[in-house]
Design a protein around this motif. Structure first.
Motif, PDB file in Angstrom:
ATOM      1  N   LEU A   6       0.833  -1.203   0.000  1.00  9.04           N
ATOM      2  CA  LEU A   6       0.000   0.000   0.000  1.00  9.04           C
ATOM      3  C   LEU A   6       0.870   1.256   0.000  1.00  9.04           C
ATOM      4  CD1 LEU A   6      -2.723  -1.189   2.509  1.00  9.04           C
ATOM      5  CD2 LEU A   6      -3.012  -0.851   0.043  1.00  9.04           C
ATOM      6  N   ARG A   7       1.939   1.242   0.781  1.00  6.31           N
ATOM      7  CA  ARG A   7       2.856   2.389   0.788  1.00  6.31           C
ATOM      8  C   ARG A   7       3.502   2.581  -0.580  1.00  6.31           C
ATOM      9  NH1 ARG A   7       5.225   0.865   6.556  1.00  6.31           N
ATOM     10  NH2 ARG A   7       3.755   2.051   7.811  1.00  6.31           N
ATOM     11  N   PRO A  22      -3.093   5.061   1.656  1.00  5.00           N
ATOM     12  CA  PRO A  22      -3.102   4.988   3.117  1.00  5.00           C
ATOM     13  C   PRO A  22      -3.163   3.522   3.563  1.00  5.00           C
ATOM     14  CG  PRO A  22      -5.221   5.767   2.290  1.00  5.00           C
ATOM     15  CD  PRO A  22      -4.310   5.675   1.109  1.00  5.00           C
ATOM     16  N   THR A  23      -2.515   3.224   4.680  1.00  2.00           N
ATOM     17  CA  THR A  23      -2.479   1.835   5.147  1.00  2.00           C
ATOM     18  C   THR A  23      -3.678   1.469   6.009  1.00  2.00           C
ATOM     19  OG1 THR A  23      -1.128   2.444   7.050  1.00  2.00           O
ATOM     20  CG2 THR A  23       0.025   1.728   5.060  1.00  2.00           C
ATOM     21  N   GLY A  24      -4.313   2.431   6.610  1.00  2.00           N
ATOM     22  CA  GLY A  24      -5.483   2.128   7.442  1.00  2.00           C
ATOM     23  C   GLY A  24      -6.729   2.520   6.703  1.00  2.00           C
ATOM     24  N   PRO A  25      -7.808   1.805   6.799  1.00  2.00           N
ATOM     25  CA  PRO A  25      -8.051   0.614   7.609  1.00  2.00           C
ATOM     26  C   PRO A  25      -7.639  -0.697   6.935  1.00  2.00           C
ATOM     27  CG  PRO A  25     -10.090   1.225   6.558  1.00  2.00           C
ATOM     28  CD  PRO A  25      -9.043   2.254   6.138  1.00  2.00           C
ATOM     29  N   ALA A  26      -7.075  -0.636   5.741  1.00  2.00           N
ATOM     30  CA  ALA A  26      -6.774  -1.857   4.983  1.00  2.00           C
ATOM     31  C   ALA A  26      -5.860  -2.816   5.748  1.00  2.00           C
ATOM     32  CB  ALA A  26      -6.160  -1.503   3.628  1.00  2.00           C
ATOM     33  N   ALA A  27      -4.844  -2.300   6.436  1.00  2.00           N
ATOM     34  CA  ALA A  27      -3.925  -3.177   7.166  1.00  2.00           C
ATOM     35  C   ALA A  27      -4.657  -3.943   8.261  1.00  2.00           C
ATOM     36  CB  ALA A  27      -2.776  -2.359   7.761  1.00  2.00           C
ATOM     37  N   HIS A  28      -5.618  -3.302   8.907  1.00  2.00           N
ATOM     38  CA  HIS A  28      -6.402  -3.980   9.943  1.00  2.00           C
ATOM     39  C   HIS A  28      -7.287  -5.074   9.332  1.00  2.00           C
ATOM     40  CE1 HIS A  28      -5.048  -1.124  12.889  1.00  2.00           C
ATOM     41  NE2 HIS A  28      -5.507  -0.119  12.169  1.00  2.00           N
ATOM     42  N   ILE A  29      -7.861  -4.776   8.172  1.00  2.00           N
ATOM     43  CA  ILE A  29      -8.701  -5.764   7.493  1.00  2.00           C
ATOM     44  C   ILE A  29      -7.862  -6.968   7.080  1.00  2.00           C
ATOM     45  CG2 ILE A  29     -10.094  -6.195   5.435  1.00  2.00           C
ATOM     46  CD1 ILE A  29     -11.025  -3.217   5.679  1.00  2.00           C
ATOM     47  N   VAL A  30      -6.686  -6.720   6.499  1.00  2.00           N
ATOM     48  CA  VAL A  30      -5.798  -7.817   6.116  1.00  2.00           C
ATOM     49  C   VAL A  30      -5.456  -8.654   7.344  1.00  2.00           C
ATOM     50  CG1 VAL A  30      -3.476  -8.405   5.298  1.00  2.00           C
ATOM     51  CG2 VAL A  30      -4.837  -6.694   4.073  1.00  2.00           C
ATOM     52  N   ALA A  31      -5.117  -8.009   8.455  1.00  2.00           N
ATOM     53  CA  ALA A  31      -4.755  -8.731   9.675  1.00  2.00           C
ATOM     54  C   ALA A  31      -5.891  -9.631  10.136  1.00  2.00           C
ATOM     55  CB  ALA A  31      -4.372  -7.748  10.777  1.00  2.00           C
ATOM     56  N   ARG A  53     -12.890   2.107  -0.046  1.00  2.00           N
ATOM     57  CA  ARG A  53     -12.653   3.245  -0.936  1.00  2.00           C
ATOM     58  C   ARG A  53     -11.388   3.938  -0.488  1.00  2.00           C
ATOM     59  NH1 ARG A  53     -18.576   4.855  -1.095  1.00  2.00           N
ATOM     60  NH2 ARG A  53     -18.048   5.358   1.022  1.00  2.00           N
ATOM     61  N   VAL A  54     -10.476   4.141  -1.417  1.00  2.00           N
ATOM     62  CA  VAL A  54      -9.238   4.851  -1.092  1.00  2.00           C
ATOM     63  C   VAL A  54      -9.223   6.226  -1.733  1.00  2.00           C
ATOM     64  CG1 VAL A  54      -7.832   2.825  -0.622  1.00  2.00           C
ATOM     65  CG2 VAL A  54      -8.032   3.628  -2.968  1.00  2.00           C
ATOM     66  N   SER A  55     -10.231   6.533  -2.512  1.00  2.00           N
ATOM     67  CA  SER A  55     -10.379   7.844  -3.114  1.00  2.00           C
ATOM     68  C   SER A  55     -11.870   8.170  -3.127  1.00  2.00           C
ATOM     69  CB  SER A  55      -9.831   7.828  -4.549  1.00  2.00           C
ATOM     70  OG  SER A  55      -9.999   9.087  -5.142  1.00  2.00           O
ATOM     71  N   PRO A  56     -12.424   8.508  -1.946  1.00  2.00           N
ATOM     72  CA  PRO A  56     -13.872   8.705  -1.862  1.00  2.00           C
ATOM     73  C   PRO A  56     -14.350   9.916  -2.647  1.00  2.00           C
ATOM     74  CG  PRO A  56     -12.838   9.398   0.163  1.00  2.00           C
ATOM     75  CD  PRO A  56     -11.759   8.799  -0.694  1.00  2.00           C
ATOM     76  N   ASP A  57     -15.544   9.791  -3.164  1.00  2.00           N
ATOM     77  CA  ASP A  57     -16.223  10.909  -3.808  1.00  2.00           C
ATOM     78  C   ASP A  57     -16.716  11.820  -2.683  1.00  2.00           C
ATOM     79  OD1 ASP A  57     -17.991  12.659  -4.973  1.00  2.00           O
ATOM     80  OD2 ASP A  57     -19.045  11.138  -6.138  1.00  2.00           O
ATOM     81  N   PRO A  58     -16.236  13.069  -2.610  1.00  2.00           N
ATOM     82  CA  PRO A  58     -16.594  13.928  -1.494  1.00  2.00           C
ATOM     83  C   PRO A  58     -18.093  14.175  -1.380  1.00  2.00           C
ATOM     84  CG  PRO A  58     -15.165  15.090  -3.066  1.00  2.00           C
ATOM     85  CD  PRO A  58     -15.372  13.708  -3.573  1.00  2.00           C
ATOM     86  N   GLY A  59     -18.832  14.023  -2.462  1.00  2.00           N
ATOM     87  CA  GLY A  59     -20.271  14.252  -2.405  1.00  2.00           C
ATOM     88  C   GLY A  59     -21.064  13.028  -2.008  1.00  2.00           C
ATOM     89  N   GLU A  60     -20.397  11.889  -1.819  1.00  2.00           N
ATOM     90  CA  GLU A  60     -21.096  10.656  -1.523  1.00  2.00           C
ATOM     91  C   GLU A  60     -20.783  10.199  -0.102  1.00  2.00           C
ATOM     92  OE1 GLU A  60     -20.910   6.070  -3.054  1.00  2.00           O
ATOM     93  OE2 GLU A  60     -20.392   7.666  -4.443  1.00  2.00           O
ATOM     94  N   PRO A  61     -21.808  10.104   0.766  1.00  2.00           N
ATOM     95  CA  PRO A  61     -21.539   9.650   2.125  1.00  2.00           C
ATOM     96  C   PRO A  61     -21.189   8.166   2.125  1.00  2.00           C
ATOM     97  CG  PRO A  61     -23.890   9.877   1.789  1.00  2.00           C
ATOM     98  CD  PRO A  61     -23.212  10.384   0.534  1.00  2.00           C
TER      99      PRO A  61
END
Length: 153
Positions: free
Chosen positions: A33-34, A39-48, A131-139
Motif C-alpha cells: 500500500l505504501r 493509506p495503510t489504514g483501515p486496509a492493514a487492519h482488514i488484512v490482519a 474506498r481509497v479515493s472517496p467521492d466527497p459528495g457521496e456519504p
C-alpha cells in the motif's frame, strides 16, 4: 492524496497457514500500500483480521492461504483465500469480556463492502473493499456483509 481515477494495481502472495504467515500478510500488505502511495489504514487492519481468520479457522495442515490486493480506480479490494470452503465465516456477537470473536465485526465496521465467494472446491475467499479515493459528495454507505444487528440492551 494520489490521483487514483485511472490507477490499477495488483499484488498477490501465497503464505503459510501459521500465525507467522498471518503477520507477514499484514506486513507485506502495508508495504505494498505504501509503494502504491495509498493509506495503510483501515486496509492493514482488514488484512490482519482476514489472515488471522484464515490461519485460525481455515487452516488445513500443509496448505497455504493466499492474499490478493488490487486497486481499480478508487477502490481497494482485499481477498484472502483458504482451503476450508466448508467453513463459512460465522459472525458472532461476543460478550463484552470475551477475548475473541470480534474479527468479522471489525471487518464490517472498517470495510465499505465485504463478503464470501465459494470455490473452486475446497476453497473459499473472504473479501473486503475499501474506498481509497472517496467521492466527497457521496456519504459512506457502510458495509454490506450481511451481519445481523446486535440487539441493544
Amino acid at each position: 492524496m494520489p490521483q487514483l481515477d485511472s490507477r490499477i494495481g495488483n499484488f498477490g502472495v501465497q503464505l503459510s497457514s501459521t500465525p507467522r504467515g498471518a503477520r507477514l500478510a499484514r506486513l507485506l500488505a502495508t508495504e505494498q500500500l505504501r509503494a502504491w502511495g495509498l493509506p495503510t489504514g483501515p486496509a492493514a487492519h482488514i488484512v490482519a483480521e482476514l489472515a488471522t481468520n484464515a490461519v485460525t479457522h481455515g487452516r488445513v495442515a500443509g496448505r497455504d492461504f493466499r492474499l490478493l490486493l488490487y486497486v481499480v480506480g478508487g477502490t481497494l479490494r482485499i481477498e484472502v483465500t483458504d482451503t476450508r470452503g466448508e467453513h463459512r465465516p460465522q459472525p458472532q456477537h461476543p460478550t463484552d469480556d470475551a477475548e475473541s470473536g470480534r474479527g468479522l465485526l471489525l471487518i464490517d465496521a472498517l470495510a465499505d463492502r465485504w463478503g464470501v465467494t465459494e470455490g473452486p472446491a475446497p476453497r473459499k475467499t473472504v473479501w473486503a473493499e475499501v474506498r481509497v479515493s472517496p467521492d466527497p459528495g457521496e456519504p459512506c454507505s457502510g458495509a454490506t456483509g450481511g451481519l445481523p444487528q446486535r440487539p441493544r440492551e
